[in-house]
Design a protein around this motif. Structure first.
Motif, PDB file in Angstrom:
ATOM      1  N   LYS A  48       0.801  -1.240   0.000  1.00 32.49           N
ATOM      2  CA  LYS A  48       0.000   0.000   0.000  1.00 32.49           C
ATOM      3  C   LYS A  48       0.824   1.277   0.000  1.00 32.49           C
ATOM      4  N   ARG A  49       2.132   1.153  -0.218  1.00 36.14           N
ATOM      5  CA  ARG A  49       2.913   2.391  -0.372  1.00 36.14           C
ATOM      6  C   ARG A  49       2.651   2.972  -1.759  1.00 36.14           C
ATOM      7  N   ARG A  50       2.702   4.285  -1.840  1.00 38.09           N
ATOM      8  CA  ARG A  50       2.537   4.955  -3.141  1.00 38.09           C
ATOM      9  C   ARG A  50       3.926   5.054  -3.791  1.00 38.09           C
ATOM     10  N   ILE A  51       4.041   4.420  -4.954  1.00 38.71           N
ATOM     11  CA  ILE A  51       5.362   4.230  -5.569  1.00 38.71           C
ATOM     12  C   ILE A  51       5.426   4.847  -6.954  1.00 38.71           C
ATOM     13  N   LEU A  52       6.566   5.518  -7.216  1.00 39.72           N
ATOM     14  CA  LEU A  52       6.898   5.932  -8.576  1.00 39.72           C
ATOM     15  C   LEU A  52       8.211   5.253  -8.950  1.00 39.72           C
ATOM     16  N   LEU A  53       8.184   4.479 -10.038  1.00 46.09           N
ATOM     17  CA  LEU A  53       9.400   3.859 -10.569  1.00 46.09           C
ATOM     18  C   LEU A  53       9.845   4.674 -11.785  1.00 46.09           C
ATOM     19  N   ILE A  54      11.109   5.063 -11.802  1.00 46.74           N
ATOM     20  CA  ILE A  54      11.637   5.876 -12.904  1.00 46.74           C
ATOM     21  C   ILE A  54      12.653   5.067 -13.693  1.00 46.74           C
ATOM     22  N   ASP A  55      12.425   4.974 -14.989  1.00 47.11           N
ATOM     23  CA  ASP A  55      13.372   4.274 -15.863  1.00 47.11           C
ATOM     24  C   ASP A  55      14.323   5.288 -16.474  1.00 47.11           C
ATOM     25  N   MET A  56      15.573   5.272 -16.010  1.00 45.80           N
ATOM     26  CA  MET A  56      16.581   6.203 -16.540  1.00 45.80           C
ATOM     27  C   MET A  56      17.584   5.497 -17.439  1.00 45.80           C
ATOM     28  N   ASP A  57      17.312   4.229 -17.752  1.00 43.34           N
ATOM     29  CA  ASP A  57      18.238   3.456 -18.574  1.00 43.34           C
ATOM     30  C   ASP A  57      17.742   3.411 -20.021  1.00 43.34           C
ATOM     31  N   PRO A  58      18.576   3.825 -20.996  1.00 41.67           N
ATOM     32  CA  PRO A  58      18.152   3.792 -22.409  1.00 41.67           C
ATOM     33  C   PRO A  58      17.685   2.411 -22.859  1.00 41.67           C
ATOM     34  N   GLN A  59      18.096   1.376 -22.158  1.00 43.50           N
ATOM     35  CA  GLN A  59      17.647   0.022 -22.544  1.00 43.50           C
ATOM     36  C   GLN A  59      16.158  -0.175 -22.284  1.00 43.50           C
ATOM     37  N   GLY A  60      15.581   0.649 -21.407  1.00 41.10           N
ATOM     38  CA  GLY A  60      14.141   0.594 -21.158  1.00 41.10           C
ATOM     39  C   GLY A  60      13.650  -0.707 -20.560  1.00 41.10           C
ATOM     40  N   ARG A  89      -0.098  -1.589  -9.526  1.00 40.39           N
ATOM     41  CA  ARG A  89      -0.363  -0.654  -8.433  1.00 40.39           C
ATOM     42  C   ARG A  89       0.794   0.304  -8.151  1.00 40.39           C
ATOM     43  N   TYR A  90       1.620   0.549  -9.164  1.00 45.87           N
ATOM     44  CA  TYR A  90       2.589   1.633  -9.003  1.00 45.87           C
ATOM     45  C   TYR A  90       2.602   2.475 -10.273  1.00 45.87           C
ATOM     46  N   ASP A  91       3.218   3.652 -10.156  1.00 47.56           N
ATOM     47  CA  ASP A  91       3.322   4.553 -11.293  1.00 47.56           C
ATOM     48  C   ASP A  91       4.708   4.425 -11.914  1.00 47.56           C
ATOM     49  N   LEU A  92       4.762   4.672 -13.206  1.00 43.41           N
ATOM     50  CA  LEU A  92       6.019   4.524 -13.951  1.00 43.41           C
ATOM     51  C   LEU A  92       6.308   5.782 -14.767  1.00 43.41           C
ATOM     52  N   LEU A  93       7.526   6.277 -14.628  1.00 42.51           N
ATOM     53  CA  LEU A  93       8.017   7.290 -15.570  1.00 42.51           C
ATOM     54  C   LEU A  93       8.872   6.508 -16.561  1.00 42.51           C
ATOM     55  N   PRO A  94       8.345   6.235 -17.749  1.00 40.38           N
ATOM     56  CA  PRO A  94       9.000   5.290 -18.653  1.00 40.38           C
ATOM     57  C   PRO A  94      10.207   5.896 -19.366  1.00 40.38           C
ATOM     58  N   GLY A  95      11.091   5.015 -19.835  1.00 36.66           N
ATOM     59  CA  GLY A  95      12.265   5.459 -20.573  1.00 36.66           C
ATOM     60  C   GLY A  95      12.564   4.528 -21.731  1.00 36.66           C
ATOM     61  N   ASN A  96      13.312   5.047 -22.700  1.00 33.99           N
ATOM     62  CA  ASN A  96      13.761   4.202 -23.816  1.00 33.99           C
ATOM     63  C   ASN A  96      15.057   4.781 -24.388  1.00 33.99           C
ATOM     64  N   SER A  97      15.408   4.372 -25.591  1.00 36.36           N
ATOM     65  CA  SER A  97      16.715   4.725 -26.157  1.00 36.36           C
ATOM     66  C   SER A  97      16.893   6.231 -26.360  1.00 36.36           C
ATOM     67  N   GLU A  98      15.807   6.985 -26.291  1.00 35.09           N
ATOM     68  CA  GLU A  98      15.946   8.445 -26.397  1.00 35.09           C
ATOM     69  C   GLU A  98      16.862   9.002 -25.308  1.00 35.09           C
ATOM     70  N   LEU A  99      17.011   8.265 -24.215  1.00 36.96           N
ATOM     71  CA  LEU A  99      17.835   8.752 -23.107  1.00 36.96           C
ATOM     72  C   LEU A  99      19.296   8.950 -23.512  1.00 36.96           C
ATOM     73  N   THR A 100      19.745   8.248 -24.533  1.00 38.41           N
ATOM     74  CA  THR A 100      21.119   8.477 -24.998  1.00 38.41           C
ATOM     75  C   THR A 100      21.254   9.899 -25.551  1.00 38.41           C
ATOM     76  N   LEU A 101      20.150  10.392 -26.106  1.00 36.59           N
ATOM     77  CA  LEU A 101      20.101  11.751 -26.642  1.00 36.59           C
ATOM     78  C   LEU A 101      20.215  12.781 -25.514  1.00 36.59           C
ATOM     79  N   ALA A 102      19.582  12.472 -24.394  1.00 41.00           N
ATOM     80  CA  ALA A 102      19.549  13.412 -23.274  1.00 41.00           C
ATOM     81  C   ALA A 102      20.959  13.743 -22.811  1.00 41.00           C
ATOM     82  N   GLU A 103      21.796  12.724 -22.754  1.00 44.24           N
ATOM     83  CA  GLU A 103      23.151  12.945 -22.269  1.00 44.24           C
ATOM     84  C   GLU A 103      23.886  13.946 -23.167  1.00 44.24           C
ATOM     85  N   VAL A 104      23.703  13.800 -24.465  1.00 46.40           N
ATOM     86  CA  VAL A 104      24.367  14.703 -25.412  1.00 46.40           C
ATOM     87  C   VAL A 104      23.775  16.106 -25.304  1.00 46.40           C
TER      88      VAL A 104
END
Ligand SMILES: Nc1ncnc2c1ncn2[C@@H]1O[C@H](COP(=O)(O)OP(=O)(O)O)[C@@H](O)[C@H]1O
Ligand SMILES: [Mg+2]
Length: 137
Positions: free
Chosen positions: A31-43, A81-96
């Motif tokens: 019952k904890r309120r959870i946000l999972l964040i994907d910061m890996d370009p592999q997604g 029952r948790y929230d997700l901030l999704p990620g994908n290969s676009e994250l490689t762009l973010a670094e640049v």
């Protein structure tokens, strides 16, 4: 105020994503309120949460770059029952793109301030690298 946990290791294949996803699901089950964040370009945390990383309108990359609002990018996973901030290969762009951006270390921290009151725990699945720190928390 939420607790923020970054699951990080320079090495790949050591269980970061497995730990992140299962920690999110386990804490959500209690019952904890959870946000999972994907910061890996592999997604992998995104795919492991049942979301197709190839079909995302906006991602954690857009949030980092200021191109999308975090609350509009977060996906509520009813089955898990948790929230997700999704990620994908676009994250490689973010670094640049963030390379020459002032205050780049605080982009994620600033974005999280808008939603942190909604969660007990925020879990960040980090990529396997020691490259430029784009998300200092
Ligand atoms: N505790 C564990 N015991 C055995 N295998 C594991 C364990 N944790 C993860 N794995 C496996 O190890 C591999 C890499 O895990 P993963 O979480 O993707 O690592 P990382 O995110 O650090 O790259 C996957 O195949 C996963 O199923
Ligand atoms: Mg991983």
């Amino acid at each position: 105020m939420s607790k923020i946990l970054a699951v990080t290791n320079q090495k790949g294949g050591v269980g970061k994503t497995t730990t992140s996803v299962n920690l999110a699901a386990s804490l959500a089950a209690t019952k904890r309120r959870i946000l999972l964040i994907d910061m890996d370009p592999q997604g992998n945390a995104t795919m492991g949460s049942g979301i197709n990383k190839h079909e995302l309108a906006t991602t954690s990359c857009d949030v980092l770059l200021g191109d999308a609002e975090i609350d509009a990018t977060i996906i509520s996973l009813e089955d898990w029952r948790y929230d997700l901030l999704p990620g994908n290969s676009e994250l490689t762009l973010a670094e640049v793109k963030l390379m020459n951006m002032f205050g780049r270390e605080f982009k994620l921290k600033t974005a999280l301030e808008a939603v942190s009151a909604n969660y007990d725990y925020i879990i960040i699945d980090c990529p396997s690298s020691l490259n430029m720190p784009i998300s200092r928390i």
